[in-house]
Design a protein around this motif. Structure first.
Motif, mmCIF file in Angstrom:
data_model
loop_
_atom_site.group_PDB
_atom_site.id
_atom_site.type_symbol
_atom_site.label_atom_id
_atom_site.label_comp_id
_atom_site.label_asym_id
_atom_site.label_seq_id
_atom_site.Cartn_x
_atom_site.Cartn_y
_atom_site.Cartn_z
ATOM 1 N N LEU A 80 0.712 -1.585 -0.104
ATOM 2 C CA LEU A 80 -0.318 -0.246 0.040
ATOM 3 C C LEU A 80 0.997 1.202 -0.022
ATOM 4 O O LEU A 80 0.653 2.268 -0.733
ATOM 5 C CB LEU A 80 -1.167 -0.109 0.911
ATOM 6 N N LEU A 81 2.499 1.557 0.913
ATOM 7 C CA LEU A 81 2.618 2.652 1.212
ATOM 8 C C LEU A 81 3.826 2.520 -0.915
ATOM 9 O O LEU A 81 3.602 3.965 -0.853
ATOM 10 C CB LEU A 81 3.868 2.604 2.093
ATOM 11 N N LYS A 82 3.576 1.185 -1.496
ATOM 12 C CA LYS A 82 5.051 2.092 -2.478
ATOM 13 C C LYS A 82 3.671 2.360 -3.856
ATOM 14 O O LYS A 82 4.082 2.878 -4.476
ATOM 15 C CB LYS A 82 5.280 0.445 -2.444
ATOM 16 N N ALA A 83 2.208 1.994 -3.067
ATOM 17 C CA ALA A 83 1.752 2.531 -4.197
ATOM 18 C C ALA A 83 1.173 4.189 -4.047
ATOM 19 O O ALA A 83 0.213 4.361 -4.716
ATOM 20 C CB ALA A 83 -0.224 1.214 -4.482
ATOM 21 N N GLY A 84 1.705 4.845 -2.842
ATOM 22 C CA GLY A 84 1.188 6.114 -2.750
ATOM 23 C C GLY A 84 0.282 6.074 -1.802
ATOM 24 O O GLY A 84 -0.728 7.251 -1.773
ATOM 25 N N ILE A 85 0.011 5.089 -1.136
ATOM 26 C CA ILE A 85 -0.949 5.517 -0.059
ATOM 27 C C ILE A 85 -1.056 6.192 1.643
ATOM 28 O O ILE A 85 0.375 5.689 1.622
ATOM 29 C CB ILE A 85 -2.000 4.315 -0.088
ATOM 30 N N ALA A 93 -6.506 0.391 5.961
ATOM 31 C CA ALA A 93 -7.831 -0.335 4.521
ATOM 32 C C ALA A 93 -6.964 -2.187 5.831
ATOM 33 O O ALA A 93 -7.699 -3.304 5.917
ATOM 34 C CB ALA A 93 -6.985 -0.740 3.872
ATOM 35 N N LEU A 94 -5.810 -2.161 6.152
ATOM 36 C CA LEU A 94 -5.748 -3.131 7.077
ATOM 37 C C LEU A 94 -6.353 -3.348 8.428
ATOM 38 O O LEU A 94 -6.326 -4.633 8.976
ATOM 39 C CB LEU A 94 -4.466 -2.805 8.102
ATOM 40 N N ILE A 95 -6.706 -2.638 9.018
ATOM 41 C CA ILE A 95 -8.137 -2.350 10.289
ATOM 42 C C ILE A 95 -9.074 -3.427 9.806
ATOM 43 O O ILE A 95 -9.680 -4.077 10.268
ATOM 44 C CB ILE A 95 -7.926 -0.935 11.304
ATOM 45 N N GLU A 96 -9.444 -2.399 8.282
ATOM 46 C CA GLU A 96 -10.989 -2.981 8.163
ATOM 47 C C GLU A 96 -10.503 -4.512 7.609
ATOM 48 O O GLU A 96 -11.888 -5.736 8.321
ATOM 49 C CB GLU A 96 -11.506 -2.683 7.081
ATOM 50 N N GLN A 97 -9.682 -5.387 7.439
ATOM 51 C CA GLN A 97 -9.007 -6.576 6.996
ATOM 52 C C GLN A 97 -8.787 -7.444 8.119
ATOM 53 O O GLN A 97 -8.593 -8.569 7.809
ATOM 54 C CB GLN A 97 -8.958 -6.673 5.148
ATOM 55 N N ALA A 98 -8.428 -6.569 9.335
ATOM 56 C CA ALA A 98 -8.313 -8.059 10.117
ATOM 57 C C ALA A 98 -9.036 -8.763 10.670
ATOM 58 O O ALA A 98 -10.275 -8.197 11.210
ATOM 59 C CB ALA A 98 -6.755 -6.866 11.504
ATOM 60 N N ASP A 99 -9.266 -10.145 10.963
ATOM 61 C CA ASP A 99 -9.959 -11.090 11.632
ATOM 62 C C ASP A 99 -9.140 -11.203 12.703
ATOM 63 O O ASP A 99 -10.102 -12.179 13.901
ATOM 64 C CB ASP A 99 -10.203 -12.173 10.699
ATOM 65 N N LYS A 100 -8.086 -11.012 13.302
ATOM 66 C CA LYS A 100 -7.881 -10.918 14.649
ATOM 67 C C LYS A 100 -8.056 -9.594 15.437
ATOM 68 O O LYS A 100 -7.562 -8.912 15.760
ATOM 69 C CB LYS A 100 -6.034 -11.501 14.753
ATOM 70 N N ALA A 150 10.209 -0.077 1.111
ATOM 71 C CA ALA A 150 11.306 -0.947 1.491
ATOM 72 C C ALA A 150 11.469 -1.755 2.145
ATOM 73 O O ALA A 150 11.980 -3.574 2.556
ATOM 74 C CB ALA A 150 12.601 -0.383 0.582
ATOM 75 N N VAL A 151 11.965 -1.540 3.217
ATOM 76 C CA VAL A 151 11.711 -2.175 4.812
ATOM 77 C C VAL A 151 11.154 -2.833 5.480
ATOM 78 O O VAL A 151 11.475 -4.053 6.016
ATOM 79 C CB VAL A 151 11.806 -0.679 6.185
ATOM 80 N N LEU A 152 9.912 -2.657 5.404
ATOM 81 C CA LEU A 152 8.632 -2.942 6.125
ATOM 82 C C LEU A 152 8.516 -4.941 4.255
ATOM 83 O O LEU A 152 7.954 -5.313 5.055
ATOM 84 C CB LEU A 152 7.256 -2.697 5.204
ATOM 85 N N ALA A 153 9.103 -4.139 3.158
ATOM 86 C CA ALA A 153 8.913 -5.290 2.131
ATOM 87 C C ALA A 153 10.279 -6.542 2.915
ATOM 88 O O ALA A 153 9.284 -7.858 2.711
ATOM 89 C CB ALA A 153 8.974 -5.072 0.984
ATOM 90 N N ARG A 154 11.391 -5.717 2.969
ATOM 91 C CA ARG A 154 12.452 -6.882 3.765
ATOM 92 C C ARG A 154 12.367 -7.585 5.182
ATOM 93 O O ARG A 154 12.058 -9.099 4.651
ATOM 94 C CB ARG A 154 13.978 -5.992 3.603
ATOM 95 N N LEU A 155 11.307 -6.794 5.842
ATOM 96 C CA LEU A 155 10.957 -7.586 6.748
ATOM 97 C C LEU A 155 9.972 -8.264 6.507
ATOM 98 O O LEU A 155 9.771 -9.595 7.369
ATOM 99 C CB LEU A 155 10.555 -6.393 7.784
ATOM 100 N N ALA A 156 9.012 -8.081 5.799
ATOM 101 C CA ALA A 156 8.253 -9.182 5.615
ATOM 102 C C ALA A 156 8.549 -10.680 4.981
ATOM 103 O O ALA A 156 8.348 -11.334 4.746
ATOM 104 C CB ALA A 156 6.879 -9.072 4.406
ATOM 105 N N ASP A 157 9.937 -10.398 4.589
ATOM 106 C CA ASP A 157 10.511 -11.842 4.113
ATOM 107 C C ASP A 157 10.860 -12.645 5.132
ATOM 108 O O ASP A 157 10.747 -13.286 5.153
ATOM 109 C CB ASP A 157 11.371 -10.915 3.021
ATOM 110 N N VAL A 158 11.736 -12.137 5.808
ATOM 111 C CA VAL A 158 11.997 -12.095 7.385
ATOM 112 C C VAL A 158 11.461 -12.945 7.739
ATOM 113 O O VAL A 158 11.245 -14.299 8.064
ATOM 114 C CB VAL A 158 13.203 -10.379 8.176
ATOM 115 N N LEU A 159 10.120 -12.429 7.899
ATOM 116 C CA LEU A 159 9.340 -12.607 9.189
ATOM 117 C C LEU A 159 8.349 -14.046 8.005
ATOM 118 O O LEU A 159 8.038 -15.236 9.032
ATOM 119 C CB LEU A 159 7.841 -12.137 9.124
#
Length: 408
Positions: A80-85, A93-100, A150-159
């Motif tokens: 979402l951030l990479k898309a300029g949002i 947007a994340l809150i709306e789709q979070a099911d936990k 970019a940092v979040l994308a790298r962090l997602a790779d690690v997780l």
């Protein structure tokens, strides 16, 4: 400043809830009233935690926030951030789709704080059970460098890599564990149902029984007459072990033993090397200073002995040493790892070299887990088959002797 969990009714009459920090309950009620929320329930988080400790929360137990959930949210936020949002809209947007529920509350609280002008990483820091030090510090580095997506994308790779490894180990152990439980169930039925019936026949004949049959009868009596003592001993032993493991000395001795065990020690070291290399590479590439990166990486290792080695290495680096030298001197990390780190430091490509180390050890862990599983299954078959065969032999041999006696 304390953290409070609250429930209330907004201007539209809908039930709302969240988690916020404030100087006092009164201050939080006033702040929420200015937002159009009438608070109906307010409770400090420490009090809620104590209540949850007394009352089992099955929803939380079965529906907690997993590392896979965090990885998914991180990947979505990076996209979402990479898309300029803008960040606040992306969090909406994340809150709306979070099911936990826990994750949704944490994201809601984070969004509200970001709206108030608080830095994203500081807002995340209020939820340490969901967002780890690794997560928060990488976000902080991304905010400073201006490349948060970019940092979040790298962090997602690690997780995602950590979640995959955990899933592989869990899947590999699932079949042997199920097989062990079923085998123990068969043994329990034989000891509590079959053996007592056969024992009654032996007693009627008054025949002198072999020592192994007498031992079997004794164990069967323990299962039938003293089952509550066996369960109590098992529970007590487990409780004592957990108490011992919670002490500093107990944890240290256990972690040392895990490193020295055949096969298990090698696997533990390889998993630690993969985590160490990938986490440190990710942090350094994200702009986190080396001393801070080592602090975070140390906590990812879990094993206290390896954590001590990294802590000692950090102090050596503070005094001007390289990363590779203190790790090599500890002899806890394989020579190839320290050698590749040294090459990376000399060539100025430490992050890339650490990535290569992580990839290599992830591959080795996959192969060793597969090999150990393939060996574990036939080994368990042999062991449980031997136990069941021993029970059968202890019953059949005296019965055959009695048949010969009666026939003669």
């Amino acid at each position: 400043m304390s953290v409070y969990a609250w429930r209330g009714i907004n201007a539209s009459g809908k039930d709302v809830k969240g988690i916020d920090d404030a100087d006092s309950p009164k201050a939080l009620r006033s702040a929420l009233r200015r937002k159009g929320v009438l608070v109906t329930k307010l409770e400090e988080e420490s009090t809620a935690a104590k209540r949850d400790a007394r009352n089992i929360n099955f929803k939380r137990f079965f529906g907690g926030v997993s590392q896979t959930d965090i990885a998914l949210v991180t990947r979505q936020l990076a996209t979402l951030l990479k898309a300029g949002i803008p960040l606040v809209e992306a969090l909406d947007a994340l809150i709306e789709q979070a099911d936990k529920e826990d994750l949704r509350n944490a994201l809601t609280n984070t969004r509200d704080k970001v709206n108030e002008g608080i830095a994203f990483n500081d807002a995340l820091r209020a939820h340490p059970k969901i967002f780890s030090d690794l997560f928060v510090n990488m976000v902080a580095a991304g905010e400073v460098a201006g490349n948060l997506d970019a940092v979040l994308a790298r962090l997602a790779d690690v997780l995602e890599a950590q979640a995959r490894l955990k899933s592989k180990v869990t899947s590999a152990l699932a079949y042997p564990i199920v097989m062990m439980v079923m085998s123990l169930g068969v043994v329990t039925v034989m000891m509590t149902v079959v053996v007592p019936q056969v024992t009654a026949i032996f007693e009627d004949f008054g025949q002198v029984l072999p020592w192994y049959t007498r031992l079997l009868m004794f164990v069967s009596d323990m299962f039938v007459d003293w089952w509550f003592l066996l369960i109590g001993a098992a529970v007590g032993s487990w409780y004592g072990f957990r108490r011992w493991l919670s002490t500093e000395k107990g944890r240290k001795n256990w972690d040392l033993m895990m490193l020295r065990l055949p096969l298990i020690g090698a696997l533990t070291t390889k998993v630690a090397c993969a985590r160490f290399a990938r986490t440190l590479s990710t942090l350094l590439a994200s702009g986190v200073p080396v001393l801070g990166a080592l602090d975070i990486t140390r906590n990812v290792l879990v094993n206290t002995e390896l954590m001590r080695v990294v802590a000692d290495a950090r102090e050596s680096i503070r005094e001007g040493e390289s990363i590779a030298k203190p790790l090599a001197q500890s002899k806890r990390f394989p020579p190839i790892v320290t050698h590749m780190i040294a090459i990376g430091e000399r060539s100025g490509e430490l992050e890339a070299m650490l990535e290569n180390v992580a990839d290599a050890y992830d591959d080795q862990v996959d192969k060793q887990v597969a090999a150990m599983t393939s060996l574990l299954e036939p080994l368990m078959i042999v062991v449980m088959g031997g136990i069941n065969g021993g029970i059968t032999a202890a019953i059949l041999v005296p019965l055959m002797q009695m048949n010969e006696f009666v026939g003669g």
